[in-house]
Design a protein around this motif. Structure first.
Motif, PDB file in Angstrom:
ATOM      1  N   TYR A  36       0.815  -1.218   0.000  1.00  0.00           N
ATOM      2  CA  TYR A  36       0.000   0.000   0.000  1.00  0.00           C
ATOM      3  C   TYR A  36       0.848   1.268   0.000  1.00  0.00           C
ATOM      4  O   TYR A  36       0.420   2.306  -0.505  1.00  0.00           O
ATOM      5  CB  TYR A  36      -0.993  -0.001   1.172  1.00  0.00           C
ATOM      6  CG  TYR A  36      -0.369   0.201   2.524  1.00  0.00           C
ATOM      7  CD1 TYR A  36      -0.254   1.477   3.060  1.00  0.00           C
ATOM      8  CD2 TYR A  36       0.095  -0.876   3.275  1.00  0.00           C
ATOM      9  CE1 TYR A  36       0.310   1.670   4.306  1.00  0.00           C
ATOM     10  CE2 TYR A  36       0.652  -0.690   4.517  1.00  0.00           C
ATOM     11  CZ  TYR A  36       0.771   0.584   5.027  1.00  0.00           C
ATOM     12  OH  TYR A  36       1.337   0.773   6.260  1.00  0.00           O
ATOM     13  N   LYS A  37       2.058   1.207   0.538  1.00  0.00           N
ATOM     14  CA  LYS A  37       2.918   2.405   0.542  1.00  0.00           C
ATOM     15  C   LYS A  37       3.361   2.754  -0.872  1.00  0.00           C
ATOM     16  O   LYS A  37       3.373   3.937  -1.246  1.00  0.00           O
ATOM     17  CB  LYS A  37       4.119   2.202   1.462  1.00  0.00           C
ATOM     18  CG  LYS A  37       3.736   2.228   2.923  1.00  0.00           C
ATOM     19  CD  LYS A  37       4.936   2.124   3.825  1.00  0.00           C
ATOM     20  CE  LYS A  37       4.502   2.145   5.297  1.00  0.00           C
ATOM     21  NZ  LYS A  37       5.632   2.037   6.210  1.00  0.00           N
ATOM     22  N   GLU A  38       3.712   1.752  -1.666  1.00  0.00           N
ATOM     23  CA  GLU A  38       4.086   2.010  -3.057  1.00  0.00           C
ATOM     24  C   GLU A  38       2.875   2.518  -3.842  1.00  0.00           C
ATOM     25  O   GLU A  38       2.987   3.446  -4.632  1.00  0.00           O
ATOM     26  CB  GLU A  38       4.670   0.758  -3.720  1.00  0.00           C
ATOM     27  CG  GLU A  38       5.070   0.953  -5.172  1.00  0.00           C
ATOM     28  CD  GLU A  38       6.131   2.023  -5.406  1.00  0.00           C
ATOM     29  OE1 GLU A  38       6.149   2.620  -6.495  1.00  0.00           O
ATOM     30  OE2 GLU A  38       6.947   2.294  -4.490  1.00  0.00           O
ATOM     31  N   LEU A  39       1.721   1.908  -3.617  1.00  0.00           N
ATOM     32  CA  LEU A  39       0.508   2.377  -4.286  1.00  0.00           C
ATOM     33  C   LEU A  39       0.221   3.823  -3.900  1.00  0.00           C
ATOM     34  O   LEU A  39      -0.135   4.636  -4.755  1.00  0.00           O
ATOM     35  CB  LEU A  39      -0.680   1.482  -3.949  1.00  0.00           C
ATOM     36  CG  LEU A  39      -2.031   1.910  -4.545  1.00  0.00           C
ATOM     37  CD1 LEU A  39      -1.974   1.999  -6.061  1.00  0.00           C
ATOM     38  CD2 LEU A  39      -3.136   0.958  -4.084  1.00  0.00           C
ATOM     39  N   SER A  40       0.411   4.177  -2.646  1.00  0.00           N
ATOM     40  CA  SER A  40       0.158   5.560  -2.225  1.00  0.00           C
ATOM     41  C   SER A  40       1.111   6.524  -2.936  1.00  0.00           C
ATOM     42  O   SER A  40       0.693   7.611  -3.355  1.00  0.00           O
ATOM     43  CB  SER A  40       0.271   5.697  -0.706  1.00  0.00           C
ATOM     44  OG  SER A  40       1.597   5.522  -0.264  1.00  0.00           O
ATOM     45  N   LYS A  41       2.367   6.134  -3.106  1.00  0.00           N
ATOM     46  CA  LYS A  41       3.328   6.978  -3.845  1.00  0.00           C
ATOM     47  C   LYS A  41       2.885   7.148  -5.293  1.00  0.00           C
ATOM     48  O   LYS A  41       2.960   8.245  -5.851  1.00  0.00           O
ATOM     49  CB  LYS A  41       4.722   6.358  -3.815  1.00  0.00           C
ATOM     50  CG  LYS A  41       5.421   6.435  -2.487  1.00  0.00           C
ATOM     51  CD  LYS A  41       6.779   5.755  -2.588  1.00  0.00           C
ATOM     52  CE  LYS A  41       7.330   5.435  -1.223  1.00  0.00           C
ATOM     53  NZ  LYS A  41       8.542   4.601  -1.297  1.00  0.00           N
ATOM     54  N   GLN A  42       2.430   6.055  -5.891  1.00  0.00           N
ATOM     55  CA  GLN A  42       1.971   6.132  -7.282  1.00  0.00           C
ATOM     56  C   GLN A  42       0.748   7.032  -7.410  1.00  0.00           C
ATOM     57  O   GLN A  42       0.677   7.863  -8.321  1.00  0.00           O
ATOM     58  CB  GLN A  42       1.635   4.730  -7.808  1.00  0.00           C
ATOM     59  CG  GLN A  42       2.839   3.847  -7.989  1.00  0.00           C
ATOM     60  CD  GLN A  42       2.443   2.430  -8.369  1.00  0.00           C
ATOM     61  OE1 GLN A  42       1.421   1.904  -7.923  1.00  0.00           O
ATOM     62  NE2 GLN A  42       3.264   1.806  -9.192  1.00  0.00           N
ATOM     63  N   ILE A  43      -0.200   6.881  -6.518  1.00  0.00           N
ATOM     64  CA  ILE A  43      -1.407   7.721  -6.557  1.00  0.00           C
ATOM     65  C   ILE A  43      -1.007   9.187  -6.448  1.00  0.00           C
ATOM     66  O   ILE A  43      -1.460  10.034  -7.218  1.00  0.00           O
ATOM     67  CB  ILE A  43      -2.396   7.342  -5.433  1.00  0.00           C
ATOM     68  CG1 ILE A  43      -2.972   5.946  -5.679  1.00  0.00           C
ATOM     69  CG2 ILE A  43      -3.504   8.382  -5.310  1.00  0.00           C
ATOM     70  CD1 ILE A  43      -3.741   5.369  -4.494  1.00  0.00           C
ATOM     71  N   GLU A  44      -0.163   9.474  -5.486  1.00  0.00           N
ATOM     72  CA  GLU A  44       0.272  10.857  -5.283  1.00  0.00           C
ATOM     73  C   GLU A  44       1.012  11.383  -6.509  1.00  0.00           C
ATOM     74  O   GLU A  44       0.739  12.481  -6.987  1.00  0.00           O
ATOM     75  CB  GLU A  44       1.162  10.922  -4.037  1.00  0.00           C
ATOM     76  CG  GLU A  44       1.200  12.261  -3.392  1.00  0.00           C
ATOM     77  CD  GLU A  44       1.792  12.202  -1.995  1.00  0.00           C
ATOM     78  OE1 GLU A  44       1.482  13.126  -1.227  1.00  0.00           O
ATOM     79  OE2 GLU A  44       2.552  11.270  -1.668  1.00  0.00           O
ATOM     80  N   ASN A  45       1.915  10.596  -7.040  1.00  0.00           N
ATOM     81  CA  ASN A  45       2.723  10.996  -8.186  1.00  0.00           C
ATOM     82  C   ASN A  45       1.870  11.247  -9.424  1.00  0.00           C
ATOM     83  O   ASN A  45       2.001  12.280 -10.083  1.00  0.00           O
ATOM     84  CB  ASN A  45       3.770   9.905  -8.469  1.00  0.00           C
ATOM     85  CG  ASN A  45       4.652  10.224  -9.642  1.00  0.00           C
ATOM     86  OD1 ASN A  45       4.903  11.379  -9.966  1.00  0.00           O
ATOM     87  ND2 ASN A  45       5.142   9.191 -10.292  1.00  0.00           N
ATOM     88  N   TYR A  46       0.980  10.312  -9.744  1.00  0.00           N
ATOM     89  CA  TYR A  46       0.211  10.434 -10.981  1.00  0.00           C
ATOM     90  C   TYR A  46      -0.986  11.360 -10.848  1.00  0.00           C
ATOM     91  O   TYR A  46      -1.399  11.975 -11.829  1.00  0.00           O
ATOM     92  CB  TYR A  46      -0.216   9.052 -11.486  1.00  0.00           C
ATOM     93  CG  TYR A  46       0.971   8.280 -12.001  1.00  0.00           C
ATOM     94  CD1 TYR A  46       1.576   8.614 -13.207  1.00  0.00           C
ATOM     95  CD2 TYR A  46       1.526   7.239 -11.267  1.00  0.00           C
ATOM     96  CE1 TYR A  46       2.684   7.931 -13.678  1.00  0.00           C
ATOM     97  CE2 TYR A  46       2.640   6.548 -11.728  1.00  0.00           C
ATOM     98  CZ  TYR A  46       3.211   6.902 -12.929  1.00  0.00           C
ATOM     99  OH  TYR A  46       4.314   6.229 -13.385  1.00  0.00           O
ATOM    100  N   SER A  47      -1.546  11.497  -9.666  1.00  0.00           N
ATOM    101  CA  SER A  47      -2.742  12.326  -9.531  1.00  0.00           C
ATOM    102  C   SER A  47      -2.448  13.809  -9.700  1.00  0.00           C
ATOM    103  O   SER A  47      -3.356  14.576 -10.016  1.00  0.00           O
ATOM    104  CB  SER A  47      -3.429  12.076  -8.188  1.00  0.00           C
ATOM    105  OG  SER A  47      -2.623  12.513  -7.120  1.00  0.00           O
ATOM    106  N   ILE A  48      -1.207  14.207  -9.499  1.00  0.00           N
ATOM    107  CA  ILE A  48      -0.872  15.632  -9.621  1.00  0.00           C
ATOM    108  C   ILE A  48      -0.262  15.996 -10.966  1.00  0.00           C
ATOM    109  O   ILE A  48      -0.042  17.161 -11.244  1.00  0.00           O
ATOM    110  CB  ILE A  48       0.087  16.078  -8.487  1.00  0.00           C
ATOM    111  CG1 ILE A  48       1.391  15.292  -8.538  1.00  0.00           C
ATOM    112  CG2 ILE A  48      -0.587  15.957  -7.136  1.00  0.00           C
ATOM    113  CD1 ILE A  48       2.470  15.794  -7.603  1.00  0.00           C
TER     114      ILE A  48
END
Length: 174
Positions: free
Chosen positions: A123-135
């Motif tokens: 989930y930590k990697e997924l959270s980084k991806q969400i943050e990275n791509y959502s912005i």
């Protein structure tokens, strides 16, 4: 996310933990979850991680136009499953040019570029991806385009041709 709400291996808990991990960094997000089932386990997780204001459980959608309308409304489709074959719903999201982040299980690496994948349960990697791509709208556009092109490899006519070739080769090898 789209799938049966009561099947734990679909990774609802992974998505919820990922969003809880970054909820203060991107406070205006909304996760939409659609599918059959009562979703009571999901609701317990939303209470636990204080995400009730950030997640809407939509219930069941009719196949076809209703699912496509749902997918068309998303900024990013999440598919953090713990186990999969070749998920049809991910291909459907890709065919709608929907950016997608997913776990690296089953046939998913066949569908998505590895930079859009995370290890199952991470989930930590997924959270980084969400943050990275959502912005980053440019990254989202690139991902959407890649997904749309890749999904064209999974049309019924192309899959039927592959199946026929497989069975012909199998029959010829006997």
């Amino acid at each position: 996310m789209l799938g049966n709400l009561d099947i734990y291996y679909k990774g609802y808990d992974i998505a919820i933990k990922a969003l809880a991990y970054i909820k203060n960094d991107i406070p205006d997000f909304m996760l939409y979850i659609a599918g059959n089932g009562d979703g009571n386990n999901i609701r317990r997780l939303l209470d636990k991680y204080d995400l009730n204001d950030h997640v809407k459980i939509l219930g069941s959608l009719k196949s076809g136009e209703e699912v496509f309308k749902f997918l068309d409304s998303l900024n990013i489709y999440l598919h953090p499953s713990l186990t999969e074959g070749l998920p049809r719903v991910l291909i459907e999201a890709m065919s709608r040019a929907c950016p997608a982040l997913a776990s690296s299980v089953g046939g998913i690496p066949e569908l998505l570029n590895e930079k859009y994948l995370h290890q199952p349960g991470d989930y930590k990697e997924l959270s980084k991806q969400i943050e990275n791509y959502s912005i980053d709208k440019e990254k989202l556009l690139l991902m959407a385009n890649e997904n749309f092109i890749k999904a064209k490899e999974y049309t019924n006519s192309k899959l039927n041709k592959r199946r026929s070739e497989f069975f012909k080769n199998f029959r010829d090898s006997i």
